[in-house]
Scaffold this active site. Sequence first.
Site, PDB file in Angstrom:
ATOM      1  CB  ILE A  31       9.966  -7.606   5.401  1.00 48.67           C
ATOM      2  CG1 ILE A  31      10.186  -8.205   3.999  1.00 48.67           C
ATOM      3  CG2 ILE A  31      11.128  -7.948   6.331  1.00 48.67           C
ATOM      4  CD1 ILE A  31      10.304  -9.712   3.959  1.00 48.67           C
ATOM      5  CE  LYS A  86      10.500   0.413  -3.761  1.00 47.70           C
ATOM      6  NZ  LYS A  86      11.935   0.485  -3.359  1.00 47.70           N
ATOM      7  CE1 TYR A  92       7.405   1.422  -1.922  1.00 49.49           C
ATOM      8  CE2 TYR A  92       6.092  -0.457  -2.630  1.00 49.49           C
ATOM      9  CZ  TYR A  92       7.192   0.063  -1.960  1.00 49.49           C
ATOM     10  OH  TYR A  92       8.077  -0.793  -1.341  1.00 49.49           O
ATOM     11  CB  SER A 129       8.281  -3.456  -3.784  1.00 53.06           C
ATOM     12  OG  SER A 129       7.048  -3.820  -3.175  1.00 53.06           O
ATOM     13  CG  ASP A 168      18.767   6.083   7.311  1.00 52.60           C
ATOM     14  OD1 ASP A 168      17.919   6.964   7.561  1.00 52.60           O
ATOM     15  OD2 ASP A 168      18.466   4.893   7.092  1.00 52.60           O
ATOM     16  CB  ILE A 216      15.362  -4.267   4.648  1.00 54.79           C
ATOM     17  CG1 ILE A 216      14.091  -5.111   4.822  1.00 54.79           C
ATOM     18  CG2 ILE A 216      16.194  -4.784   3.474  1.00 54.79           C
ATOM     19  CD1 ILE A 216      13.098  -4.986   3.682  1.00 54.79           C
TER      20      ILE A 216
END
Length: 268
Positions: free
Chosen positions: A191, A162, A158, A145, A37, A18
């Site tokens: 995705i 989010k 997680y 998310s 990154d 993404i």
Amino acid sequence: MGRVNGKVALVTGGASGIGLSAATLLAKEGAKVVIADFNVDGAREAATQLKNQGLEAEGIFLDASKEESIKEAVEFTVNHFGTITVLYNNVGLTNLQKDLDVVNMDLDEWDRLMNVNLKSVLLGSRYAIPHMIKAGGGSIINTASMAAFAGDAMRSAYGASKAGVVNLTRYIAAQYGKHKIRCNGVAPGLILTPAAKNNMPQAVLDIFAKYNALPYHGEADDIGNTVLFLASDESKFITGQTIQVEGGHYMANPSIADFNEFLATVQK
């Protein structure tokens, strides 16, 4: 071409998936882009590919678990391109082995995911906002998310991290809107990034497809194009929102797919 001409963007987690899609689309539409990154070789290779197309991009190292590294990424962007007007906070981690239900999850993993998934958004914004104020405004975009909006059998940390991103997005939007700084989120469903394609069994992909309202899965560019829209002046009156890009997976009665199957057997 030209939807983000004159803008300077920092994309974290931009070496693949993404983030790479967003960085590529932003550069092709006129932005100067820094790709940050942990996979620095991937970030530099991505920037080189864009440069070879006559676009402006640089690749740098980023450890989103370290405050100093985030600060350095923002400072590099400003020093190299003169300012920062778009920040895409895209770094995120998940761990299916350790991030379990609330009774059995690894508490160290909870701390790690809160640090990388949520605190990095805070820190990126913290260091970018003063430069955006000097520039006369900007757009901050955060990867949330669909896990922020629905409970699940695992990935408790997680999902909580989010959900924090979704609300932090609102707080940033409320606090800095008068400086012409917008802050929005994008919440992907499943995705088909390279990581998803390589790690998800076909049976799991089929389960998601069964419950999508649309008859296909999302691609990285579906998120990248949403980020491009939020970075551009086309979205200049949108702030504090998290756009759910998930193929209608979560918007319907969860039993609808099974009910359709039942009807098909009855009607035979």
